[in-house]
Scaffold this active site. Structure first.
Site, PDB file in Angstrom:
ATOM      1  N   ASP A  48       0.820  -1.212   0.000  1.00 61.64           N
ATOM      2  CA  ASP A  48       0.000   0.000   0.000  1.00 61.64           C
ATOM      3  C   ASP A  48       0.857   1.267   0.000  1.00 61.64           C
ATOM      4  O   ASP A  48       2.086   1.197   0.160  1.00 61.64           O
ATOM      5  CB  ASP A  48      -0.958   0.004   1.205  1.00 61.64           C
ATOM      6  CG  ASP A  48      -0.281  -0.390   2.521  1.00 61.64           C
ATOM      7  OD1 ASP A  48       0.965  -0.409   2.566  1.00 61.64           O
ATOM      8  OD2 ASP A  48      -0.982  -0.676   3.489  1.00 61.64           O
ATOM      9  N   ASN A  69      -7.195  -2.329  14.659  1.00 65.77           N
ATOM     10  CA  ASN A  69      -8.611  -2.643  14.378  1.00 65.77           C
ATOM     11  C   ASN A  69      -8.755  -3.884  13.484  1.00 65.77           C
ATOM     12  O   ASN A  69      -9.827  -4.157  12.975  1.00 65.77           O
ATOM     13  CB  ASN A  69      -9.311  -1.438  13.729  1.00 65.77           C
ATOM     14  CG  ASN A  69      -8.701  -1.060  12.375  1.00 65.77           C
ATOM     15  OD1 ASN A  69      -7.777  -1.721  11.905  1.00 65.77           O
ATOM     16  ND2 ASN A  69      -9.213  -0.021  11.762  1.00 65.77           N
ATOM     17  N   HIS A  98      -7.122  -4.425  10.615  1.00 70.31           N
ATOM     18  CA  HIS A  98      -6.943  -4.247   9.172  1.00 70.31           C
ATOM     19  C   HIS A  98      -5.665  -4.920   8.681  1.00 70.31           C
ATOM     20  O   HIS A  98      -4.707  -5.106   9.433  1.00 70.31           O
ATOM     21  CB  HIS A  98      -7.009  -2.763   8.759  1.00 70.31           C
ATOM     22  CG  HIS A  98      -5.814  -1.919   9.056  1.00 70.31           C
ATOM     23  ND1 HIS A  98      -5.911  -0.661   9.602  1.00 70.31           N
ATOM     24  CD2 HIS A  98      -4.486  -2.113   8.857  1.00 70.31           C
ATOM     25  CE1 HIS A  98      -4.708  -0.139   9.716  1.00 70.31           C
ATOM     26  NE2 HIS A  98      -3.826  -1.001   9.286  1.00 70.31           N
ATOM     27  N   GLU A 116      -9.687  -1.659   5.644  1.00 67.49           N
ATOM     28  CA  GLU A 116     -10.274  -1.377   6.943  1.00 67.49           C
ATOM     29  C   GLU A 116     -11.459  -2.309   7.219  1.00 67.49           C
ATOM     30  O   GLU A 116     -11.980  -2.949   6.290  1.00 67.49           O
ATOM     31  CB  GLU A 116     -10.742   0.088   6.959  1.00 67.49           C
ATOM     32  CG  GLU A 116      -9.614   1.103   6.773  1.00 67.49           C
ATOM     33  CD  GLU A 116      -8.755   1.293   8.023  1.00 67.49           C
ATOM     34  OE1 GLU A 116      -8.634   0.359   8.846  1.00 67.49           O
ATOM     35  OE2 GLU A 116      -8.181   2.394   8.160  1.00 67.49           O
TER      36      GLU A 116
HETATM   37  C1  GLP Z   1      -0.465   0.555   8.535  1.00 67.30           C
HETATM   38  C2  GLP Z   1      -0.164  -0.287   7.294  1.00 67.30           C
HETATM   39  C3  GLP Z   1      -0.319  -1.751   7.560  1.00 67.30           C
HETATM   40  C4  GLP Z   1       0.372  -2.120   8.863  1.00 67.30           C
HETATM   41  C5  GLP Z   1      -0.319  -1.428  10.003  1.00 67.30           C
HETATM   42  C6  GLP Z   1       0.321  -1.719  11.350  1.00 67.30           C
HETATM   43  O1  GLP Z   1      -1.723   1.124   8.572  1.00 67.30           O
HETATM   44  N1  GLP Z   1      -0.949   0.075   6.168  1.00 67.30           N
HETATM   45  O2  GLP Z   1       0.211  -2.481   6.466  1.00 67.30           O
HETATM   46  O3  GLP Z   1       0.318  -3.502   9.055  1.00 67.30           O
HETATM   47  O4  GLP Z   1      -0.315  -0.040   9.783  1.00 67.30           O
HETATM   48  O5  GLP Z   1       1.398  -0.868  11.563  1.00 67.30           O
HETATM   49  P1  GLP Z   1       2.428  -0.964  12.750  1.00 67.30           P
HETATM   50  O6  GLP Z   1       3.321  -2.085  12.409  1.00 67.30           O
HETATM   51  O7  GLP Z   1       3.142   0.352  12.747  1.00 67.30           O
HETATM   52  O8  GLP Z   1       1.648  -1.200  13.981  1.00 67.30           O
END
Ligand code: GLP
Length: 256
Positions: free
Chosen positions: A76, A145, A147, A152
């Site tokens: 993404d 959440n 995702h 989402e």
């Molecule tokens: C973001 C990314 C996800 C990632 C998530 C968790 O929103 N789009 O791909 O898995 O956050 O991030 P973190 O590892 O910083 O908790």
């Protein structure tokens, strides 16, 4: 949607620390790269994979892990920020992995958040993944959440790569990377749940107590679009590598 009897759920590896989670995940990636040097990897960003990427860099430097034939596609990218922005996911990938290993830059792919036509950008990305033969090994993190990528809660099990709206929860979670919450883009380009589920193998990593609820719902809850990570229960080759804090709410801690 609920999980019917006989469905295979994800494998679960619970590690004693976040460092061990990173090491185990990196070892698995290194093993797959060694056995298939022209592997197509799906990659993730966020705080969670940083130490895993550092370990892959170490394996490249000290043990000659070879990325020269590896191809990567990231999950993404934020919409509306250029790749030179220090919070763009392209910037993150260069800084944490690509700049430090012998991967060819033309073999690394991150959706372009500044594309004139973001919908076409997403369509072309899907096509490119298909042309490359699909993702052999996909890395995922998980949002608090539930995702995955930027899919989402509520996003369809069949969703394809496209433009998505971020929830307040995700904007709040990711605000720590920006100066202020208002700076977090409200939209992103993201591979869809359906696209992700086509990967041949999936590894999800998670650490910290803040992920315990999402992990519990993903692993032991019903398969539902309300918790995108729970859809992975239906994937035939998916492993969660998580630390004991992220596993804190699981009732059944044996390997599923
Ligand atoms: C973001 C990314 C996800 C990632 C998530 C968790 O929103 N789009 O791909 O898995 O956050 O991030 P973190 O590892 O910083 O908790």
């Amino acid at each position: 949607m609920s999980c019917t009897e006989g469905d295979r759920k994800m494998d679960l590896i619970i590690t004693g620390s976040s460092d061990e989670m990173s090491r185990k995940a990196a070892e698995l990636f290194a093993r797959r790269i060694r056995s298939n040097p022209a592997i197509v990897l799906g990659l993730a960003t966020g705080g969670t994979p940083e130490k895993m990427y550092a370990e892959l860099v170490r394996l490249h430097r000290e043990e000659g892990l070879d990325f020269s034939r590896v191809t990567t596609y990231n999950l993404d990218e934020y919409l509306g920020i250029p790749e030179t922005h220090d919070q763009s996911y392209r910037y993150f990938m260069n800084k944490n992995l690509f700049d430090h290993v012998n991967i060819l830059s033309e073999n690394t792919h991150v959706l372009n958040g500044m594309a004139d036509d973001p919908v076409k950008e997403c369509r072309d990305y899907e096509e490119a993944v298909k042309k490359a033969g699909g993702i052999d090994l996909q890395l995922l993190g998980i949002g608090s959440n539930g995702h995955i990528a930027f899919n989402e809660p509520g996003s369809s099990v069949q969703s394809r790569t496209g433009v998505v709206d971020l929830t307040e929860n995700t904007i709040k979670d990711n605000a720590r990377f920006f100066e202020k919450a208002e700076d977090v883009p409200q939209q992103a380009l993201s591979m869809g749940n359906g696209s992700i589920m086509e990967a041949k193998e999936i590894i999800l990593i998670a650490d910290k107590e803040s992920k315990a609820d999402a992990i519990f719902k993903a692993v032991e809850g019903p398969v539902t679009e309300d918790v995108p990570a729970s859809l992975l229960q239906k994937h035939p080759n998916c492993t969660f590598i998580i630390d004991s804090l992220a596993a804190g709410k699981l009732k059944n801690r044996r390997v599923l």
